[in-house]
Scaffold this motif. Structure first.
Motif, PDB file in Angstrom:
ATOM      1  N   UNK A   1       0.841  -1.200   0.000  1.00  0.00           N
ATOM      2  CA  UNK A   1       0.000   0.000   0.000  1.00  0.00           C
ATOM      3  C   UNK A   1       0.878   1.252   0.000  1.00  0.00           C
ATOM      4  N   UNK A   2       1.890   1.248   0.849  1.00  0.00           N
ATOM      5  CA  UNK A   2       2.836   2.378   0.885  1.00  0.00           C
ATOM      6  C   UNK A   2       3.537   2.528  -0.458  1.00  0.00           C
ATOM      7  N   UNK A   3       3.896   1.400  -1.072  1.00  0.00           N
ATOM      8  CA  UNK A   3       4.531   1.428  -2.402  1.00  0.00           C
ATOM      9  C   UNK A   3       3.586   2.039  -3.438  1.00  0.00           C
ATOM     10  N   UNK A   4       2.307   1.699  -3.356  1.00  0.00           N
ATOM     11  CA  UNK A   4       1.324   2.242  -4.300  1.00  0.00           C
ATOM     12  C   UNK A   4       1.204   3.755  -4.145  1.00  0.00           C
ATOM     13  N   UNK A   5       1.152   4.218  -2.913  1.00  0.00           N
ATOM     14  CA  UNK A   5       1.071   5.664  -2.664  1.00  0.00           C
ATOM     15  C   UNK A   5       2.306   6.356  -3.248  1.00  0.00           C
ATOM     16  N   UNK A   6       3.485   5.811  -2.991  1.00  0.00           N
ATOM     17  CA  UNK A   6       4.725   6.407  -3.514  1.00  0.00           C
ATOM     18  C   UNK A   6       4.723   6.430  -5.044  1.00  0.00           C
TER      19      UNK A   6
ATOM     20  N   UNK B   1       2.429  -3.538  -8.622  1.00  0.00           N
ATOM     21  CA  UNK B   1       2.025  -3.528  -7.219  1.00  0.00           C
ATOM     22  C   UNK B   1       0.624  -4.120  -7.138  1.00  0.00           C
ATOM     23  N   UNK B   2       0.427  -5.052  -6.214  1.00  0.00           N
ATOM     24  CA  UNK B   2      -0.879  -5.675  -6.026  1.00  0.00           C
ATOM     25  C   UNK B   2      -1.433  -5.275  -4.668  1.00  0.00           C
ATOM     26  N   UNK B   3      -2.582  -4.605  -4.682  1.00  0.00           N
ATOM     27  CA  UNK B   3      -3.308  -4.308  -3.456  1.00  0.00           C
ATOM     28  C   UNK B   3      -4.345  -5.423  -3.316  1.00  0.00           C
ATOM     29  N   UNK B   4      -4.023  -6.382  -2.478  1.00  0.00           N
ATOM     30  CA  UNK B   4      -4.818  -7.607  -2.367  1.00  0.00           C
ATOM     31  C   UNK B   4      -6.067  -7.346  -1.533  1.00  0.00           C
ATOM     32  N   UNK B   5      -7.222  -7.732  -2.090  1.00  0.00           N
ATOM     33  CA  UNK B   5      -8.507  -7.532  -1.417  1.00  0.00           C
ATOM     34  C   UNK B   5      -9.229  -8.869  -1.273  1.00  0.00           C
ATOM     35  N   UNK B   6      -8.735  -9.726  -0.376  1.00  0.00           N
ATOM     36  CA  UNK B   6      -9.361 -11.039  -0.204  1.00  0.00           C
ATOM     37  C   UNK B   6     -10.665 -10.938   0.583  1.00  0.00           C
ATOM     38  N   UNK B   7     -11.615 -11.764   0.231  1.00  0.00           N
ATOM     39  CA  UNK B   7     -12.854 -11.879   1.015  1.00  0.00           C
ATOM     40  C   UNK B   7     -13.180 -13.357   1.150  1.00  0.00           C
ATOM     41  N   UNK B   8     -13.919 -13.710   2.188  1.00  0.00           N
ATOM     42  CA  UNK B   8     -14.318 -15.107   2.342  1.00  0.00           C
ATOM     43  C   UNK B   8     -15.668 -15.383   1.702  1.00  0.00           C
ATOM     44  N   UNK B   9     -16.493 -14.339   1.542  1.00  0.00           N
ATOM     45  CA  UNK B   9     -17.776 -14.531   0.877  1.00  0.00           C
ATOM     46  C   UNK B   9     -18.379 -13.206   0.450  1.00  0.00           C
ATOM     47  N   UNK B  10     -19.176 -13.290  -0.598  1.00  0.00           N
ATOM     48  CA  UNK B  10     -19.976 -12.143  -1.012  1.00  0.00           C
ATOM     49  C   UNK B  10     -21.181 -12.070  -0.066  1.00  0.00           C
TER      50      UNK B  10
ATOM     51  N   UNK C   1      -0.600  13.052   2.106  1.00  0.00           N
ATOM     52  CA  UNK C   1       0.791  13.197   1.681  1.00  0.00           C
ATOM     53  C   UNK C   1       1.004  14.480   0.879  1.00  0.00           C
ATOM     54  N   UNK C   2      -0.019  14.911   0.159  1.00  0.00           N
ATOM     55  CA  UNK C   2       0.076  16.135  -0.647  1.00  0.00           C
ATOM     56  C   UNK C   2      -0.317  17.377   0.146  1.00  0.00           C
ATOM     57  N   UNK C   3      -0.736  17.179   1.386  1.00  0.00           N
ATOM     58  CA  UNK C   3      -1.228  18.269   2.221  1.00  0.00           C
ATOM     59  C   UNK C   3      -2.358  19.021   1.509  1.00  0.00           C
ATOM     60  N   UNK C   4      -3.275  18.245   0.935  1.00  0.00           N
ATOM     61  CA  UNK C   4      -4.421  18.773   0.201  1.00  0.00           C
ATOM     62  C   UNK C   4      -5.411  19.371   1.196  1.00  0.00           C
ATOM     63  N   UNK C   5      -5.766  20.652   1.003  1.00  0.00           N
ATOM     64  CA  UNK C   5      -6.592  21.374   1.963  1.00  0.00           C
ATOM     65  C   UNK C   5      -7.984  21.697   1.406  1.00  0.00           C
TER      66      UNK C   5
END
Length: 193
Positions: A37-42, A142-151, A180-184
């Motif tokens: 996740x940190x890698x994706x943000x960077x 980069x893989x942001x893994x979103x596992x679920x056990x059921x719908x 991170x961008x200090x978006x206001x």
């Protein structure tokens, strides 16, 4: 679950069950969250161009919302349908863009068809997927893994929990980028006249 007098499950009980299942799915994704996740943000922060979001079906609808959220919170972004990408809309992608692709299975045919063309352009590719060993994951940087056990769907077929966790992952990415961008508020106001 509580039963109503006509021996059918009440709609309120069904709603509570859906919330519980989807909440449990979010907890699973929290547990799976790691350095990627940190890698994706960077990676997004490094992009000079736009974040091009793509996904098919319900993942595409979620992707369109994520693109809109990113665009309104300081990350230039837009959505491109993967089937349209394969019919000329790949031309929308610039050399300095990044692709964010959503697919719960990671093996959606329309997306699989355009992944080689995306990689050929050497564009960074971030995947939001439940399929850690999928085609999408194998192409992604980069893989942001979103596992679920059921719908939450009682047939375990309609995208419910899977789209919820993808949406939450997109929101988390947008909020992390904002901070991170200090978006206001003043920045937000510029795109919300």
């Amino acid at each position: 679950m509580h039963a109503s007098t006509n021996n059918k499950t009440s709609s309120l009980d069904i709603a509570r069950e859906v919330f519980e299942i989807e909440l449990e799915s979010i907890k699973q994704v929290i547990d799976a969250l790691g350095d990627e996740f940190e890698q994706a943000v960077e990676e997004v922060l490094k992009v000079k161009g736009r974040v091009v979001v793509t996904g098919m079906g319900k993942s595409g609808h979620v992707g369109a919302k994520i693109a809109a959220t990113l665009a309104s919170t300081g990350t230039p972004s837009f959505f491109v349908h993967p089937a349209e990408m394969g019919h000329g809309d790949l031309g929308m992608l610039k050399a300095d863009d990044l692709v964010l692709a959503l697919s719960f299975s990671g093996n959606t045919e329309e997306l699989r068809k355009v992944l080689p063309a995306i990689k050929k352009r050497s564009l960074p590719l971030i995947a939001i997927t439940g399929g850690k060993e999928s085609s999408l994951a194998s192409f992604a940087d980069i893989v942001l893994h979103t596992p679920i056990s059921q719908e939450a769907c009682p047939l375990d077929l309609a995208p419910t929990s899977s789209t919820t966790v993808a949406l939450v992952m997109g929101d988390a990415l947008a909020v992390a980028l904002m901070k991170r961008r200090d978006f206001k508020k003043e920045d937000f106001a510029q795109s919300h006249p």
